[in-house]
Design a protein around this motif. Structure first.
Motif, PDB file in Angstrom:
ATOM      1  N   SER A 135       0.829  -1.208   0.000  1.00  0.00           N
ATOM      2  CA  SER A 135       0.000   0.000   0.000  1.00  0.00           C
ATOM      3  C   SER A 135       0.863   1.258   0.000  1.00  0.00           C
ATOM      4  CB  SER A 135      -0.919   0.013   1.221  1.00  0.00           C
ATOM      5  OG  SER A 135      -1.828  -1.077   1.196  1.00  0.00           O
ATOM      6  N   GLY A 136       2.180   1.086   0.083  1.00  0.00           N
ATOM      7  CA  GLY A 136       3.091   2.219   0.034  1.00  0.00           C
ATOM      8  C   GLY A 136       3.663   2.631   1.371  1.00  0.00           C
ATOM      9  N   ALA A 137       3.275   1.963   2.450  1.00  0.00           N
ATOM     10  CA  ALA A 137       3.754   2.341   3.781  1.00  0.00           C
ATOM     11  C   ALA A 137       5.229   2.006   3.945  1.00  0.00           C
ATOM     12  CB  ALA A 137       2.928   1.632   4.851  1.00  0.00           C
ATOM     13  N   ARG A 138       5.962   2.919   4.606  1.00  0.00           N
ATOM     14  CA  ARG A 138       7.382   2.694   4.850  1.00  0.00           C
ATOM     15  C   ARG A 138       7.812   3.099   6.262  1.00  0.00           C
ATOM     16  NH1 ARG A 138       6.511   0.307   0.973  1.00  0.00           N
ATOM     17  NH2 ARG A 138       7.667   0.156  -0.994  1.00  0.00           N
ATOM     18  N   THR A 139       6.914   3.644   7.061  1.00  0.00           N
ATOM     19  CA  THR A 139       7.298   4.135   8.383  1.00  0.00           C
ATOM     20  C   THR A 139       6.511   3.433   9.484  1.00  0.00           C
ATOM     21  OG1 THR A 139       5.657   5.910   8.682  1.00  0.00           O
ATOM     22  CG2 THR A 139       7.563   6.385   7.271  1.00  0.00           C
ATOM     23  N   ARG A 140       6.836   3.794  10.711  1.00  0.00           N
ATOM     24  CA  ARG A 140       6.180   3.210  11.882  1.00  0.00           C
ATOM     25  C   ARG A 140       4.749   3.722  12.063  1.00  0.00           C
ATOM     26  NH1 ARG A 140      10.161   0.872  15.096  1.00  0.00           N
ATOM     27  NH2 ARG A 140      12.276   1.338  14.383  1.00  0.00           N
ATOM     28  N   LEU A 141       4.430   4.854  11.424  1.00  0.00           N
ATOM     29  CA  LEU A 141       3.105   5.439  11.605  1.00  0.00           C
ATOM     30  C   LEU A 141       2.002   4.498  11.148  1.00  0.00           C
ATOM     31  CD1 LEU A 141       1.367   7.864  12.379  1.00  0.00           C
ATOM     32  CD2 LEU A 141       1.686   8.742  10.049  1.00  0.00           C
ATOM     33  N   SER A 142       2.194   3.851  10.014  1.00  0.00           N
ATOM     34  CA  SER A 142       1.166   2.944   9.500  1.00  0.00           C
ATOM     35  C   SER A 142       0.939   1.783  10.459  1.00  0.00           C
ATOM     36  CB  SER A 142       1.562   2.411   8.122  1.00  0.00           C
ATOM     37  OG  SER A 142       2.813   1.734   8.184  1.00  0.00           O
ATOM     38  N   THR A 143       2.009   1.295  11.073  1.00  0.00           N
ATOM     39  CA  THR A 143       1.877   0.200  12.034  1.00  0.00           C
ATOM     40  C   THR A 143       1.057   0.626  13.241  1.00  0.00           C
ATOM     41  OG1 THR A 143       4.048  -0.626  11.356  1.00  0.00           O
ATOM     42  CG2 THR A 143       3.164  -1.468  13.430  1.00  0.00           C
ATOM     43  N   PHE A 144       1.368   1.804  13.775  1.00  0.00           N
ATOM     44  CA  PHE A 144       0.619   2.312  14.929  1.00  0.00           C
ATOM     45  C   PHE A 144      -0.849   2.538  14.577  1.00  0.00           C
ATOM     46  CE2 PHE A 144      -1.176   5.877  17.272  1.00  0.00           C
ATOM     47  CZ  PHE A 144      -1.015   5.447  18.585  1.00  0.00           C
ATOM     48  N   LEU A 145      -1.098   3.158  13.420  1.00  0.00           N
ATOM     49  CA  LEU A 145      -2.476   3.463  13.041  1.00  0.00           C
ATOM     50  C   LEU A 145      -3.279   2.202  12.767  1.00  0.00           C
ATOM     51  CD1 LEU A 145      -2.012   6.598  10.743  1.00  0.00           C
ATOM     52  CD2 LEU A 145      -2.880   6.504  13.091  1.00  0.00           C
ATOM     53  N   ALA A 146      -2.643   1.151  12.284  1.00  0.00           N
ATOM     54  CA  ALA A 146      -3.365  -0.106  12.077  1.00  0.00           C
ATOM     55  C   ALA A 146      -3.969  -0.595  13.385  1.00  0.00           C
ATOM     56  CB  ALA A 146      -2.423  -1.160  11.488  1.00  0.00           C
ATOM     57  N   GLY A 147      -3.176  -0.588  14.458  1.00  0.00           N
ATOM     58  CA  GLY A 147      -3.687  -0.998  15.764  1.00  0.00           C
ATOM     59  C   GLY A 147      -4.717  -0.031  16.312  1.00  0.00           C
ATOM     60  N   PHE A 148      -4.475   1.269  16.112  1.00  0.00           N
ATOM     61  CA  PHE A 148      -5.403   2.285  16.630  1.00  0.00           C
ATOM     62  C   PHE A 148      -6.759   2.192  15.934  1.00  0.00           C
ATOM     63  CE2 PHE A 148      -7.224   6.577  16.238  1.00  0.00           C
ATOM     64  CZ  PHE A 148      -7.403   6.877  17.582  1.00  0.00           C
ATOM     65  N   PHE A 149      -6.752   2.124  14.595  1.00  0.00           N
ATOM     66  CA  PHE A 149      -8.007   2.020  13.848  1.00  0.00           C
ATOM     67  C   PHE A 149      -8.752   0.740  14.213  1.00  0.00           C
ATOM     68  CE2 PHE A 149      -6.093   4.836  10.365  1.00  0.00           C
ATOM     69  CZ  PHE A 149      -6.723   5.958  10.860  1.00  0.00           C
ATOM     70  N   LEU A 150      -8.020  -0.345  14.398  1.00  0.00           N
ATOM     71  CA  LEU A 150      -8.652  -1.612  14.768  1.00  0.00           C
ATOM     72  C   LEU A 150      -9.380  -1.476  16.098  1.00  0.00           C
ATOM     73  CD1 LEU A 150      -9.161  -4.651  14.458  1.00  0.00           C
ATOM     74  CD2 LEU A 150      -6.911  -5.045  15.473  1.00  0.00           C
ATOM     75  N   LEU A 151      -8.758  -0.830  17.073  1.00  0.00           N
ATOM     76  CA  LEU A 151      -9.381  -0.647  18.386  1.00  0.00           C
ATOM     77  C   LEU A 151     -10.651   0.183  18.272  1.00  0.00           C
ATOM     78  CD1 LEU A 151      -9.094  -1.185  21.414  1.00  0.00           C
ATOM     79  CD2 LEU A 151      -7.773   0.934  21.592  1.00  0.00           C
ATOM     80  N   VAL A 152     -10.589   1.271  17.510  1.00  0.00           N
ATOM     81  CA  VAL A 152     -11.768   2.132  17.330  1.00  0.00           C
ATOM     82  C   VAL A 152     -12.890   1.370  16.635  1.00  0.00           C
ATOM     83  CG1 VAL A 152     -12.629   4.198  16.173  1.00  0.00           C
ATOM     84  CG2 VAL A 152     -10.394   4.247  17.313  1.00  0.00           C
ATOM     85  N   LEU A 153     -12.545   0.621  15.593  1.00  0.00           N
ATOM     86  CA  LEU A 153     -13.553  -0.121  14.850  1.00  0.00           C
ATOM     87  C   LEU A 153     -14.231  -1.173  15.716  1.00  0.00           C
ATOM     88  CD1 LEU A 153     -11.624  -0.606  11.493  1.00  0.00           C
ATOM     89  CD2 LEU A 153     -13.740   0.693  11.790  1.00  0.00           C
ATOM     90  N   CYS A 154     -13.454  -1.866  16.525  1.00  0.00           N
ATOM     91  CA  CYS A 154     -14.023  -2.928  17.365  1.00  0.00           C
ATOM     92  C   CYS A 154     -14.983  -2.367  18.403  1.00  0.00           C
ATOM     93  CB  CYS A 154     -12.902  -3.697  18.063  1.00  0.00           C
ATOM     94  SG  CYS A 154     -11.946  -4.730  16.954  1.00  0.00           S
ATOM     95  N   ILE A 155     -14.581  -1.261  19.026  1.00  0.00           N
ATOM     96  CA  ILE A 155     -15.434  -0.681  20.072  1.00  0.00           C
ATOM     97  C   ILE A 155     -16.689  -0.071  19.465  1.00  0.00           C
ATOM     98  CG2 ILE A 155     -15.562   1.144  21.820  1.00  0.00           C
ATOM     99  CD1 ILE A 155     -12.599   0.668  22.369  1.00  0.00           C
ATOM    100  N   ALA A 156     -16.532   0.554  18.291  1.00  0.00           N
ATOM    101  CA  ALA A 156     -17.676   1.221  17.669  1.00  0.00           C
ATOM    102  C   ALA A 156     -18.603   0.244  16.959  1.00  0.00           C
ATOM    103  CB  ALA A 156     -17.168   2.275  16.682  1.00  0.00           C
ATOM    104  N   LEU A 157     -18.043  -0.834  16.404  1.00  0.00           N
ATOM    105  CA  LEU A 157     -18.837  -1.743  15.579  1.00  0.00           C
ATOM    106  C   LEU A 157     -18.960  -3.142  16.179  1.00  0.00           C
ATOM    107  CD1 LEU A 157     -17.362  -0.774  12.089  1.00  0.00           C
ATOM    108  CD2 LEU A 157     -19.424   0.114  13.176  1.00  0.00           C
ATOM    109  N   GLY A 158     -18.743  -3.253  17.483  1.00  0.00           N
ATOM    110  CA  GLY A 158     -18.805  -4.550  18.133  1.00  0.00           C
ATOM    111  C   GLY A 158     -20.085  -5.324  17.868  1.00  0.00           C
ATOM    112  N   PRO A 159     -21.268  -4.720  18.024  1.00  0.00           N
ATOM    113  CA  PRO A 159     -22.512  -5.452  17.769  1.00  0.00           C
ATOM    114  C   PRO A 159     -22.629  -5.953  16.338  1.00  0.00           C
ATOM    115  CG  PRO A 159     -22.940  -3.450  19.027  1.00  0.00           C
ATOM    116  CD  PRO A 159     -21.509  -3.385  18.588  1.00  0.00           C
TER     117      PRO A 159
END
Length: 489
Positions: free
Chosen positions: A288-312
């Protein structure tokens, strides 16, 4: 200075690329984290917590930028017996101890030793992992409503065909969405993710595992923790090397091993099942073009937000969809090129034997680390036998018959030197014997002892031996040990 191929950061273009890559990976982590939770025998939230915390922590402490670490099938397979036999508390304790082991192993430089793992073992590891991931889906296909089977087939068809239309959206997410809509809209009664346990509805809370802190507990979890540590480091190093090759950059393997340990400790404290580097999700991130640590951090962050918001919503996903995802993951994990008839025909029989032994041991024991150890030992034995047979002795007798020169070629070590003693005609050789070692190297005390034994056998017959052609290190070893070993002259 930044490494070659790594963009300057944080420019607006890099931020956009890293953010989008992190979002795509975060979405793609949902089905796999849940599937790996099922394999491990824990509630989906345990795998999801692990994926979130592993990704966010490793972004800071890992040694390979742009690499994704989260809950993985390899770790799930290792820790599943702990959950079945002792429960979730012991799993969390195992994850934390595995993290400690990884820090120690990383500090001791075990990551650098990964280069000594033969290719046949690596291929066998990957193939065995693919087989175990596939067989782990079988329980989800037994004693289930008939509708599960067409749903699995439909999911596989969607994931195979959809990328031909577009790769902007991960095919597993499309399959999961479509199958979920079909089952909910049509009211099809099939097992769902919600049937496997609750999904996270809030942020994870740190805490210690609910186990007695005794020697017995340590004895129970230590073997699994050590196996998890080895498997985690191995898969992480394989993933890091792959990213190194794809991006033409280098990474700090020791830091990565220690970082994996830190991430697993944090993950265990927050109630996750642990994890390691993920080859599949890392490829999505890098491509996808990622080369830095930011994409790794955001992957975990977005996953947490999605799970809490879309759990049901996530709880309504049919298990058939996840089974289809994992079947495709297992097929993609298996190295099919390694078992093609043309490949097997060209490959040395020793390489194929190592791969097959690794696969058989892993599948038979269900333990990836045992398979790697046995496969590596098999490779060592085959290598030693092959090298030992390369030692040759060529003899030339002077025309006057007073001297013979024995020229030794090949490597002298414990396996080849024992046979060397039998390669001389002690009774028939003339009185002066020259052993020319220009074409060889002395590696160990066994070789020195063998040369001493040869000299002794000639001396008993009144013949003299002169050893010539030793290189520097061989001469030093021979000079230090000759005559001092049991059985010497």
């Amino acid at each position: 200075m930044r490494g070659p191929g790594r963009p300057s950061w944080p420019s607006s273009g890099v931020l956009r690329t890293e953010t989008l890559a992190g979002l795509v990976v975060g979405l793609a982590l949902i089905p796999e984290a849940i599937s790996f939770s099922v394999i491990a025998g824990v509630e989906p939230k345990v795998g999801l917590y692990a994926a979130c915390t592993m990704a966010m922590v490793i972004a800071f402490v890992g040694g390979r930028p742009a690499m994704i670490s989260a809950a993985t099938g390899a770790v799930a397979l290792v820790v599943a017996p702990v959950v079945r036999a002792h429960g979730l508390g012991y799993l969390i304790a195992t994850v934390i101890l595995a993290g400690v082991f990884q820090i120690v192993l990383g500090a001791l430089g075990v990551a650098r030793l990964m280069r000594f793992v033969p290719r046949g073992v690596m291929v066998g590891f990957v193939n065995a992992l693919g087989i175990l991931l596939f067989t782990a889906q079988i329980p989800n296909l037994r004693d289930v409503p008939w509708a599960v089977y067409p749903l699995v087939v439909a999911g596989l068809v969607l994931m195979v065909l959809f990328p031909r239309l577009t790769k902007a959206v991960p095919a597993p997410l499309v399959a999961i969405t479509v199958l979920t809509v079909i089952t909910v809209a049509a009211g099809i009664a099939v097992p769902t993710v919600g049937d496997k346990g609750t999904l996270p509805s809030s942020l994870p809370v740190p805490g210690l595992p609910d186990v007695p802190f005794t020697a017995h507990t340590l004895a129970v979890i230590a073997p699994y923790a050590f196996a998890m540590a080895l498997v985690g480091i191995m898969e992480s190093m394989m993933t890091a090397k792959l990213v190194d090759d794809l991006t033409d950059t280098s990474s700090d393997k020791t830091r990565e091993a220690i970082g994996q340990g830190i991430a697993n400790i944090v993950t265990g404290v927050f109630g996750g099942m642990g994890g390691c580097g993920m080859i599949g999700q890392t490829m999505i991130n890098v491509k996808s073009g990622a080369r830095t640590r930011l994409s790794t951090f955001l992957a975990g962050f977005f996953l947490l937000v999605l799970c809490i918001a879309l759990g049901p919503v996530v709880s309504t996903i049919p298990m058939a969809a996840l089974v289809a995802v994992m079947i495709l993951v297992s097929v993609g994990t298996f190295d099919w090129h390694s078992v093609r008839p043309a490949t097997l025909k060209r490959m040395p029989i020793g390489e194929t034997t190592v791969m097959v032994v690794t696969v058989i041991v892993v599948v038979a024991t269900g333990n990836l680390s045992i398979g790697v150890v046995v496969g590596s030992l098999t490779a060592v034995i085959i290598f030693v036998r092959r090298v030992a047979r390369l030692t040759q002795v060529t003899s030339v007798t002077d025309p006057d018959g007073t001297r013979v020169v024995h020229t030794v070629t090949g490597q002298l070590f414990f396996a080849s030197s024992n046979d060397l003693v039998t390669r001389f005609d002690y009774a028939g050789d003339p009185g002066k014997v020259v052993i020319d070692l220009t074409g060889t190297h002395i590696w160990d005390a066994s070789s020195v002892a063998a040369l001493d034994a040869i000299e002794t056998k000639y001396a008993r017959r009144g013949k003299t031996v002169e050893i010539v052609g030793l290189n520097g290190s061989s001469a030093r070893l021979h000079g230090r040990l000759s005559g001092e070993l049991a059985g010497g002259h």
